[in-house]
Each structure stands twice: as structure tokens, then as C-alpha cells.
Design a protein around this motif. Structure first.
Motif, PDB file in Angstrom:
ATOM      1  N   VAL A  10       0.811  -1.205   0.000  1.00  0.00           N
ATOM      2  CA  VAL A  10       0.000   0.000   0.000  1.00  0.00           C
ATOM      3  C   VAL A  10       0.854   1.268   0.000  1.00  0.00           C
ATOM      4  O   VAL A  10       0.520   2.258  -0.660  1.00  0.00           O
ATOM      5  CB  VAL A  10      -0.947  -0.022   1.221  1.00  0.00           C
ATOM      6  CG1 VAL A  10      -1.532   1.353   1.484  1.00  0.00           C
ATOM      7  CG2 VAL A  10      -2.061  -1.033   1.001  1.00  0.00           C
ATOM      8  N   LEU A  13       1.659   3.029  -3.216  1.00  0.00           N
ATOM      9  CA  LEU A  13       0.624   3.831  -3.842  1.00  0.00           C
ATOM     10  C   LEU A  13       0.435   5.178  -3.154  1.00  0.00           C
ATOM     11  O   LEU A  13      -0.317   6.030  -3.636  1.00  0.00           O
ATOM     12  CB  LEU A  13      -0.716   3.083  -3.840  1.00  0.00           C
ATOM     13  CG  LEU A  13      -0.929   2.004  -4.915  1.00  0.00           C
ATOM     14  CD1 LEU A  13      -0.032   0.816  -4.681  1.00  0.00           C
ATOM     15  CD2 LEU A  13      -2.385   1.559  -4.950  1.00  0.00           C
ATOM     16  N   CYS A  14       1.128   5.364  -2.011  1.00  0.00           N
ATOM     17  CA  CYS A  14       0.954   6.588  -1.221  1.00  0.00           C
ATOM     18  C   CYS A  14       1.972   7.669  -1.569  1.00  0.00           C
ATOM     19  O   CYS A  14       1.892   8.779  -1.026  1.00  0.00           O
ATOM     20  CB  CYS A  14       1.063   6.266   0.270  1.00  0.00           C
ATOM     21  SG  CYS A  14      -0.261   5.229   0.902  1.00  0.00           S
ATOM     22  N   LYS A  17       1.136  11.459  -1.999  1.00  0.00           N
ATOM     23  CA  LYS A  17      -0.222  11.753  -1.535  1.00  0.00           C
ATOM     24  C   LYS A  17      -0.174  12.800  -0.410  1.00  0.00           C
ATOM     25  O   LYS A  17       0.661  12.729   0.482  1.00  0.00           O
ATOM     26  CB  LYS A  17      -0.894  10.479  -1.011  1.00  0.00           C
ATOM     27  CG  LYS A  17      -1.116   9.401  -2.059  1.00  0.00           C
ATOM     28  CD  LYS A  17      -2.288   9.730  -2.957  1.00  0.00           C
ATOM     29  CE  LYS A  17      -3.598   9.595  -2.234  1.00  0.00           C
ATOM     30  NZ  LYS A  17      -4.765   9.831  -3.141  1.00  0.00           N
ATOM     31  N   ASN A 135     -12.452   4.446   1.023  1.00  0.00           N
ATOM     32  CA  ASN A 135     -11.167   5.078   1.324  1.00  0.00           C
ATOM     33  C   ASN A 135     -10.382   4.219   2.307  1.00  0.00           C
ATOM     34  O   ASN A 135     -10.929   3.776   3.325  1.00  0.00           O
ATOM     35  CB  ASN A 135     -11.373   6.465   1.921  1.00  0.00           C
ATOM     36  CG  ASN A 135     -11.978   7.440   0.944  1.00  0.00           C
ATOM     37  OD1 ASN A 135     -13.145   7.311   0.583  1.00  0.00           O
ATOM     38  ND2 ASN A 135     -11.203   8.413   0.508  1.00  0.00           N
ATOM     39  N   CYS A 170      -2.716   9.576   4.956  1.00  0.00           N
ATOM     40  CA  CYS A 170      -3.339   9.903   3.679  1.00  0.00           C
ATOM     41  C   CYS A 170      -4.407   8.845   3.440  1.00  0.00           C
ATOM     42  O   CYS A 170      -4.533   7.905   4.219  1.00  0.00           O
ATOM     43  CB  CYS A 170      -2.314   9.896   2.536  1.00  0.00           C
ATOM     44  SG  CYS A 170      -1.783   8.233   2.020  1.00  0.00           S
ATOM     45  N   TRP A 171      -5.181   9.021   2.368  1.00  0.00           N
ATOM     46  CA  TRP A 171      -6.055   7.909   2.028  1.00  0.00           C
ATOM     47  C   TRP A 171      -5.977   7.558   0.560  1.00  0.00           C
ATOM     48  O   TRP A 171      -5.672   8.380  -0.289  1.00  0.00           O
ATOM     49  CB  TRP A 171      -7.491   8.109   2.474  1.00  0.00           C
ATOM     50  CG  TRP A 171      -8.234   9.332   2.064  1.00  0.00           C
ATOM     51  CD1 TRP A 171      -8.048  10.119   0.973  1.00  0.00           C
ATOM     52  CD2 TRP A 171      -9.347   9.882   2.791  1.00  0.00           C
ATOM     53  NE1 TRP A 171      -8.971  11.120   0.958  1.00  0.00           N
ATOM     54  CE2 TRP A 171      -9.775  11.002   2.049  1.00  0.00           C
ATOM     55  CE3 TRP A 171     -10.024   9.519   3.949  1.00  0.00           C
ATOM     56  CZ2 TRP A 171     -10.855  11.789   2.466  1.00  0.00           C
ATOM     57  CZ3 TRP A 171     -11.091  10.296   4.346  1.00  0.00           C
ATOM     58  CH2 TRP A 171     -11.497  11.412   3.623  1.00  0.00           C
ATOM     59  N   LEU A 172      -6.209   6.269   0.327  1.00  0.00           N
ATOM     60  CA  LEU A 172      -6.213   5.724  -1.023  1.00  0.00           C
ATOM     61  C   LEU A 172      -7.649   5.472  -1.446  1.00  0.00           C
ATOM     62  O   LEU A 172      -8.491   5.058  -0.645  1.00  0.00           O
ATOM     63  CB  LEU A 172      -5.428   4.415  -1.082  1.00  0.00           C
ATOM     64  CG  LEU A 172      -3.924   4.512  -0.821  1.00  0.00           C
ATOM     65  CD1 LEU A 172      -3.293   3.127  -0.896  1.00  0.00           C
ATOM     66  CD2 LEU A 172      -3.248   5.437  -1.819  1.00  0.00           C
ATOM     67  N   THR A 173      -7.915   5.682  -2.724  1.00  0.00           N
ATOM     68  CA  THR A 173      -9.253   5.510  -3.267  1.00  0.00           C
ATOM     69  C   THR A 173      -9.239   4.478  -4.388  1.00  0.00           C
ATOM     70  O   THR A 173      -8.183   4.009  -4.816  1.00  0.00           O
ATOM     71  CB  THR A 173      -9.771   6.837  -3.837  1.00  0.00           C
ATOM     72  OG1 THR A 173      -8.929   7.225  -4.940  1.00  0.00           O
ATOM     73  CG2 THR A 173      -9.748   7.932  -2.772  1.00  0.00           C
ATOM     74  N   ASP A 176      -7.076   5.699  -7.190  1.00  0.00           N
ATOM     75  CA  ASP A 176      -5.638   5.498  -7.005  1.00  0.00           C
ATOM     76  C   ASP A 176      -5.213   4.093  -7.432  1.00  0.00           C
ATOM     77  O   ASP A 176      -4.182   3.915  -8.083  1.00  0.00           O
ATOM     78  CB  ASP A 176      -5.257   5.711  -5.537  1.00  0.00           C
ATOM     79  CG  ASP A 176      -5.463   7.148  -5.091  1.00  0.00           C
ATOM     80  OD1 ASP A 176      -5.169   8.060  -5.876  1.00  0.00           O
ATOM     81  OD2 ASP A 176      -5.917   7.340  -3.945  1.00  0.00           O
ATOM     82  N   VAL A 177      -6.009   3.099  -7.059  1.00  0.00           N
ATOM     83  CA  VAL A 177      -5.673   1.710  -7.400  1.00  0.00           C
ATOM     84  C   VAL A 177      -5.800   1.481  -8.907  1.00  0.00           C
ATOM     85  O   VAL A 177      -4.936   0.840  -9.529  1.00  0.00           O
ATOM     86  CB  VAL A 177      -6.571   0.728  -6.621  1.00  0.00           C
ATOM     87  CG1 VAL A 177      -6.266  -0.717  -7.035  1.00  0.00           C
ATOM     88  CG2 VAL A 177      -6.366   0.891  -5.118  1.00  0.00           C
TER      89      VAL A 177
END
Length: 397
Positions: A10, A13-14, A17, A135, A170-173, A176-177
Motif C-alpha cells: 500500500v 501507492l501513497c 499523496k 477510502n 493519507c487515504w487511497l481511493t 488510485d488503485v
């Protein structure tokens, strides 16, 4: 190469961000409204922190002190505020409604926001999203030292990042993926070249409303579309797609749109939120109908309708000049950059990769599927796409 993709975690992917800005669960709806207006992001995270001492609702250095864990319990956007203000009792007294605790507008669906560790795998992140998470909240490392953070947070800030449990997040959505998978799309060949029809990912369970229906009748559908990260299709009597009422568009407006929803038709609402601000003739209609409905409280609260736009200045600069009062049907399969109330559309035979690129380019989580005559077939979402990639990743492992 497949092994290298599966090895990603993960935290990969941040990169880049921004840190989350946040509210406490003890904040009011007015606090949320102020935070949203002062944020660069359309969403604000909401946290439950037992030792949170900032009375303004924003984080400070004592967050999570004494061993009490801070948790993100949800997220809010302007659409949550707008739909809340559209309720009958709140239309009568919007000023009183804004004093309510922010918990009244938090989505009641569990699992929309999930905490994950930076070391969680890509597959774990995708599985959580497919289970309903919108999220993923991830701790991040920044260049700010602990000392600098303490100095920065001596006074609560309504604009800067918030520290929880000594860390920033932060957050992933879904977006993002999907973007990350698109960067390695060749690994999934030949799936990306197949049509969405062939892949069977067109969903027929859609939210749609008639062009001439009252916009107030669409509030429940708007709320549901926000929770499902889709949109509400606006159709004519023949089932042809005219446009949409999108949470993405409404999130770029301000709270005065609640007055337009309470008084206009769906077709007029599309014109109201389209292209840089409401036309003056519709503003006059809204004001007149508020008076007819004896909604003086809303009229007084939203008297800025007569001389200001419902869009922020940044949003306004991105949009084209207002369209005429008549609606038109676009025959294009990629038609939304010009107007915010027009829908992004594709054909059942469009390839998966083409639809992915369309959605990412327009910053939405879905694309409407129509036939050549503009009749609405269904919708394809990021979630539908992720299911296809998840099945392929399983075979790669």
C-alpha cells in the motif's frame, strides 16, 4: 513481471499523496461546512479521538495522548451537507440545522473508511475495496520532524494537515488503485483490449430520474449515488440519457444548491450547476419559489444566491461559458469535459482500457453505457473493473 506487481504494498501507492485534513466527531455541521470550503480536497476526514482538545474541531498535538487511539470514522463532502439541508425540517430553519453535530450527516454504512498498514499488500487493498471500502486510511512518513509538528500544531489549523497518534495519514481511493494498475496494464493482456460487454461488467441496476421530475425527488438517489460512488442519470420519456446529477459536480458547489434542489426540476437543476454558476433567470425562479413555499429561513440564509456563483473561483475557471436553456443529446462516446452536467459515456463494445482512461481523465469512478440512439444501457464502475483485475491477479499468484 507478475511477481513484481504482486510484491507491491500500500505504501507504494501513497507516494506523493497529501496528508489528510480532519474534523473531530464532536464538530458541528457548520464546522464541516467551513472546513470543506477551506480545503483543497472535496472530502474531509472525521476522527474519533478521546483526548482531542481542539474546540474548533481540528487536530492538535494532544490528539491520541494517554494511550487513546485516534480512528478515522468516516468522511464528508459538500453533498452530505446539501442533502442534509434538503430535509423538510432543515429547509425551514437551515441556521439551526447547521448547529447539529456532524455525526448526523456521517454516512451510516459501516466499512466505507478502513485503516490499513503501509505494509498491506496490493491484493489486500483491492479486497477491502471490493468489500465496500471507499477510502483506505494509511499512515505516511513526512519530512516534518516531530518537533516541527509540535510547533506547527500549537494552534489548531483549519487548513494544514492533522497529526493523529503522532503520525500523519493519507487515504487511497478506487481511482488510485485503478491508476496504479493502468501503469502496468500490459501485464493483464489480453483483458484490457476486450469490450466491457464481453467482460460482462455492465451493471443494469442504475439510478435514473426523469428530466421533468422535481429535483427534490432525486435527493434519495443522490445520497445513494454518493455512497455507491456513481451518479444519477437524467433521462427523457424514451429512456435516452440527457445528462446526470453527479455527486462529483455537487461536491464542487456550495450549500446554496440545497435551495435549487428544493425548488427546481431535474432539468433545471442540471442547468443551475452547469458551467460556472447558476443563470440569473434560474436564480430568480429559486428565490420566487422559496417565497411561495414559505421558506423564508432558507431565503434569508441563502440570500447570496442573487449575487454570487454556486461554484468556487477555481472550479469556475475550469468551466466553459454557460449553455443555452435547451438540452442536447451528445452522440460522442466521450462527452463531458465541456459541461459538468453532461455525462461521460461509452458504447457496450468499448474496450476496458478505453473506459478506464475515460473515467480517470474525467476524475469519476464510473462511465455510463449507451447505444447509438443514446438509450441508456447501464453503467461501468471502478469496482466492476477491479473485480476483473482481481480475478486475473489471483491466477498470476
Amino acid at each position: 513481471m507478475a511477481v513484481s506487481l504482486l510484491a507491491h504494498v500500500v505504501s507504494d501507492l501513497c507516494l506523493g499523496k497529501p496528508a489528510l485534513r480532519s474534523l473531530t466527531i464532536s464538530s458541528t455541521v457548520a464546522d464541516a461546512l467551513s472546513a470543506l470550503k477551506n480545503s483543497d480536497d472535496n472530502f474531509i476526514s472525521v476522527w474519533n479521538c478521546a483526548d482531542h482538545s481542539a474546540k474548533t474541531g481540528f487536530g492538535d498535538e494532544r490528539c491520541g495522548a494517554g494511550g487513546d487511539e485516534c480512528r478515522c470514522v468516516g468522511k464528508l463532502c459538500m453533498v452530505d451537507v446539501i442533502c442534509y439541508l434538503c430535509k423538510g425540517e432543515n429547509l425551514l430553519s437551515p441556521s439551526a440545522a447547521l448547529k447539529a453535530p456532524v455525526s448526523v450527516i456521517l454516512p451510516k454504512i459501516p466499512g466505507l473508511v478502513m485503516h490499513v498498514e503501509p505494509s498491506s499488500s496490493l491484493l489486500e487493498a483491492i479486497d477491502l475495496i471490493l468489500q465496500g471500502a471507499q477510502n483506505l486510511v494509511v499512515p505516511i512518513q513526512t519530512k516534518i520532524s516531530s518537533y516541527s509538528r509540535r510547533k506547527q500544531l500549537q494552534k489548531p489549523s483549519t487548513t494544514g494537515p492533522t497529526i493523529h497518534n503522532g503520525r500523519e495519514f493519507c487515504w487511497l481511493t478506487q481511482e488510485d488503485v485503478i491508476r496504479f494498475l493502468l501503469s502496468s496494464i500490459g501485464l493483464f493482456s489480453p483483458i484490457p483490449a476486450l469490450s466491457i460487454d464481453t467482460l460482462g461488467i455492465i451493471t443494469n441496476d442504475i439510478l435514473a430520474i426523469d428530466y421533468h421530475s422535481p429535483a427534490s425527488s432525486a435527493v434519495a438517489a443522490i445520497t445513494r449515488s454518493l455512497a455507491e460512488q456513481t451518479s444519477v442519470a437524467v433521462v427523457d420519456a424514451d429512456g435516452c440519457l440527457i445528462g446526470e446529477i453527479s455527486p462529483f459536480t455537487l461536491a464542487c458547489c456550495d450549500e446554496t444548491v440545497a435551495a435549487a434542489i428544493a425548488t427546481l426540476s431535474c432539468g433545471d437543476l442540471m442547468a443551475y450547476v452547469d458551467c460556472g454558476g447558476p443563470p440569473e433567470d434560474l436564480v430568480r425562479v429559486v428565490n420566487a419559489r422559496l417565497k411561495e413555499k414559505n421558506l423564508e429561513g432558507m431565503l434569508e440564509e441563502f440570500n447570496i444566491l442573487s449575487d454570487s456563483s454556486s461554484f468556487s473561483s477555481d472550479e469556475e475557471s475550469m468551466l466553459s461559458p454557460p449553455r443555452s436553456g435547451r438540452y442536447s443529446r451528445s452522440m460522442s462516446y466521450s462527452a463531458r469535459m465541456v459541461r459538468r452536467a453532461e455525462a461521460i459515456v461509452c458504447h457496450p463494445k468499448s474496450s476496458l482500457v478505453a473506459v478506464m482512461i475515460q473515467a480517470i481523465a474525467h476524475r469519476v469512478n464510473y462511465v455510463w453505457v449507451i447505444e447509438d440512439d443514446c438509450s441508456l444501457v447501464g453503467i461501468v464502475t471502478f469496482s466492476d473493473m477491479l473485480k476483473v483485475f482481481r480475478e486475473h491477479l489471483e491466477t498470476m499468484g
